[in-house]
Structures are given as structure tokens and as C-alpha cells.
Scaffold this motif. Sequence first.
Motif, PDB file in Angstrom:
ATOM      1  N   ARG A 123       0.850  -1.199   0.000  1.00 18.77           N
ATOM      2  CA  ARG A 123       0.000   0.000   0.000  1.00 18.77           C
ATOM      3  C   ARG A 123       0.878   1.237   0.000  1.00 18.77           C
ATOM      4  O   ARG A 123       1.988   1.227   0.538  1.00 18.77           O
ATOM      5  CB  ARG A 123      -0.950   0.007   1.194  1.00 18.77           C
ATOM      6  CG  ARG A 123      -0.302   0.002   2.551  1.00 18.77           C
ATOM      7  CD  ARG A 123      -1.352  -0.134   3.650  1.00 18.77           C
ATOM      8  NE  ARG A 123      -0.761  -0.167   4.972  1.00 18.77           N
ATOM      9  CZ  ARG A 123      -0.559   0.893   5.735  1.00 18.77           C
ATOM     10  NH1 ARG A 123      -0.926   2.086   5.296  1.00 18.77           N
ATOM     11  NH2 ARG A 123      -0.018   0.779   6.935  1.00 18.77           N
ATOM     12  N   GLU A 125       0.703   5.912  -0.844  1.00 20.28           N
ATOM     13  CA  GLU A 125      -0.074   7.111  -1.143  1.00 20.28           C
ATOM     14  C   GLU A 125       0.037   7.417  -2.628  1.00 20.28           C
ATOM     15  O   GLU A 125       1.128   7.429  -3.204  1.00 20.28           O
ATOM     16  CB  GLU A 125       0.448   8.287  -0.314  1.00 20.28           C
ATOM     17  CG  GLU A 125      -0.485   9.492  -0.282  1.00 20.28           C
ATOM     18  CD  GLU A 125      -0.372  10.396  -1.501  1.00 20.28           C
ATOM     19  OE1 GLU A 125      -1.348  11.066  -1.855  1.00 20.28           O
ATOM     20  OE2 GLU A 125       0.726  10.410  -2.127  1.00 20.28           O
ATOM     21  N   GLN A 130      -4.960   6.446  -0.317  1.00 16.43           N
ATOM     22  CA  GLN A 130      -4.174   5.323   0.170  1.00 16.43           C
ATOM     23  C   GLN A 130      -4.539   4.153  -0.743  1.00 16.43           C
ATOM     24  O   GLN A 130      -5.679   3.691  -0.743  1.00 16.43           O
ATOM     25  CB  GLN A 130      -4.495   5.005   1.630  1.00 16.43           C
ATOM     26  CG  GLN A 130      -3.954   6.035   2.594  1.00 16.43           C
ATOM     27  CD  GLN A 130      -2.430   6.086   2.584  1.00 16.43           C
ATOM     28  OE1 GLN A 130      -1.749   5.051   2.601  1.00 16.43           O
ATOM     29  NE2 GLN A 130      -1.879   7.293   2.544  1.00 16.43           N
ATOM     30  N   ALA A 131      -3.593   3.716  -1.546  1.00 15.57           N
ATOM     31  CA  ALA A 131      -3.858   2.699  -2.559  1.00 15.57           C
ATOM     32  C   ALA A 131      -3.280   1.351  -2.144  1.00 15.57           C
ATOM     33  O   ALA A 131      -2.213   1.277  -1.535  1.00 15.57           O
ATOM     34  CB  ALA A 131      -3.266   3.118  -3.905  1.00 15.57           C
ATOM     35  N   GLY A 132      -3.993   0.283  -2.488  1.00 19.41           N
ATOM     36  CA  GLY A 132      -3.530  -1.076  -2.284  1.00 19.41           C
ATOM     37  C   GLY A 132      -3.576  -1.827  -3.600  1.00 19.41           C
ATOM     38  O   GLY A 132      -4.508  -1.647  -4.395  1.00 19.41           O
ATOM     39  N   TYR A 148      -6.344  -4.583   3.761  1.00 19.17           N
ATOM     40  CA  TYR A 148      -5.968  -3.276   3.246  1.00 19.17           C
ATOM     41  C   TYR A 148      -6.849  -2.178   3.861  1.00 19.17           C
ATOM     42  O   TYR A 148      -6.360  -1.139   4.312  1.00 19.17           O
ATOM     43  CB  TYR A 148      -6.136  -3.241   1.732  1.00 19.17           C
ATOM     44  CG  TYR A 148      -4.955  -3.702   0.919  1.00 19.17           C
ATOM     45  CD1 TYR A 148      -3.655  -3.310   1.227  1.00 19.17           C
ATOM     46  CD2 TYR A 148      -5.140  -4.484  -0.221  1.00 19.17           C
ATOM     47  CE1 TYR A 148      -2.580  -3.709   0.446  1.00 19.17           C
ATOM     48  CE2 TYR A 148      -4.075  -4.885  -1.006  1.00 19.17           C
ATOM     49  CZ  TYR A 148      -2.792  -4.492  -0.677  1.00 19.17           C
ATOM     50  OH  TYR A 148      -1.722  -4.878  -1.451  1.00 19.17           O
ATOM     51  N   VAL A 153      -6.586   1.889   3.428  1.00 18.19           N
ATOM     52  CA  VAL A 153      -6.633   1.886   1.958  1.00 18.19           C
ATOM     53  C   VAL A 153      -8.048   2.201   1.483  1.00 18.19           C
ATOM     54  O   VAL A 153      -9.027   1.622   1.971  1.00 18.19           O
ATOM     55  CB  VAL A 153      -6.157   0.528   1.407  1.00 18.19           C
ATOM     56  CG1 VAL A 153      -6.477   0.392  -0.080  1.00 18.19           C
ATOM     57  CG2 VAL A 153      -4.664   0.358   1.643  1.00 18.19           C
TER      58      VAL A 153
END
Length: 255
Positions: A123, A125, A130-132, A148, A153
Amino acid sequence: MRIALLHLATREALEETLHKALELLHEAHRQGAALAVLPELFPSVYRYELAQKTPQVLEALQGFSRQTGVQVLAGVLEPAGERYANRARLFGPEGLLATYTKTHLIPAFNEPATMTPGGELVRLELGGFQAGIAICYDLRFPELFRSYAVEGVNLFLVPSAWPMSRSYAWELFCKARAAENQAYLVAVNHAEEPFGAPSLAVDPLGRELLRLEAEGVGVVELDPSYPVQLRQEFPVFPQRRPELYQGLLKSPASK
């Protein structure tokens, strides 16, 4: 954040596939995308002899990102010792930002016999999110996505190679993983047979924002404040009962 979904067909020759991918990437740039997502194993699918050419593919993607400023997430096949790895590589203008190795290997494509599974989630930014990252078959394992989500996320990125024959499950899983975790989900698939399930962008309520069924580029605008607001207005996660879920940590009983 503007995200481009590249619904791409893998060609017989890797060089032709890469040429088409770069053509679509430049179109994504023209449409103002900050991030472009390519399918799982996009240059090769399961032709293991092509894994040796992956470095030249990654070099080309890095060059595009450096030239345009567009971040690129791409699924590739790489050698991993005596086996292989199914990976998603994320590039920015400054270089490699993240690497996710597929954690759930699908027996239907003989992955457990040929590939090494990943051992960690990734994960980071991205554009206020907030990306997974996950890959294809991972969608069948809701524990991964909830793991996540409880870490904050709110955007799932899922390069995939999902068969059209199971597209009903694909659409169900994409929308369920988004809605149950109050997160955006962007899932990008191959355009050729035997794959061909549609590429999808789904909002945190499970509603379809974008659908691609033919080869090409689609760009969607995602608002990073929306999942944050939704989680505050409709707080699902505080109602979880982790003490009741201990069985999830057990190995399945053999039958």
C-alpha cells in the motif's frame, strides 16, 4: 485523480503488444490521466519464454513515465529463481514506486506449479489516496481487501487476466470488494480471448463508474475525499467483531 484503464489485447509478438500499450498510454496522457493501469501479465500472458524480455518492457514503461509524468501500473511475468513471479510494477517519473507479487496463485492456469507467491501486501499514497495493489484471482479472497481497508486503503488497483466465461463472478467480486470496504476499485483486464471480461471502475458504494469491453482507453475521475466522507457518515469498520473471526486464521480442514 484521473485514472486511465487500458483494456488491452496481448499480441503474438511481445514487441507488438508493447507498441500498442505505449500508443494507449500516450492517449491516456492526452486525456489528462495521472495514473494508467495495464492488465496482468500484459506483454506475455502465460508464455514463460517471454519472461526474459520483461526488462525491456519495464524500461519502456519507465521511459514513458519519465517523459510524460504519468504513473504506470503494469502486470508482468518475471523470472524468480528456478520459477517465475506474477508481479505488478508501479512506475513514476522518478523511478520504481512499488512492486506487488501475486499472493494467491490460481490452479486453473497452473500458477502454483510454476510461480512463487508473494508474501506481503503493498500500500502507498497515490494522488491523495491510500492505494492497495492486488492481482486478478486475489479478488476471490475478501480477507486481503479487508486487511488493506482496516489499514486505511481506499483505492484498490487490480491488474487482471479474467476469462469472459466467468465474467459474472468477476463483476460480482469487483463490486462487492468495493462496497464492503467503502473504497474505489479499478480492475483492468485483457481484451482478447480466453480472457475479455470488462475492465471496470467501481465507486465505494459498488456502483459502476466506467466499463470497457473493447480494446481502448477509458479515463475516470476519482475523488479521494469521497471514501473518507462515506466512512465517517456510515461507519462500518467500528462495528466489526474481530474476536468472532479467529477461524479465518486457521488452515482449512481437509475433506
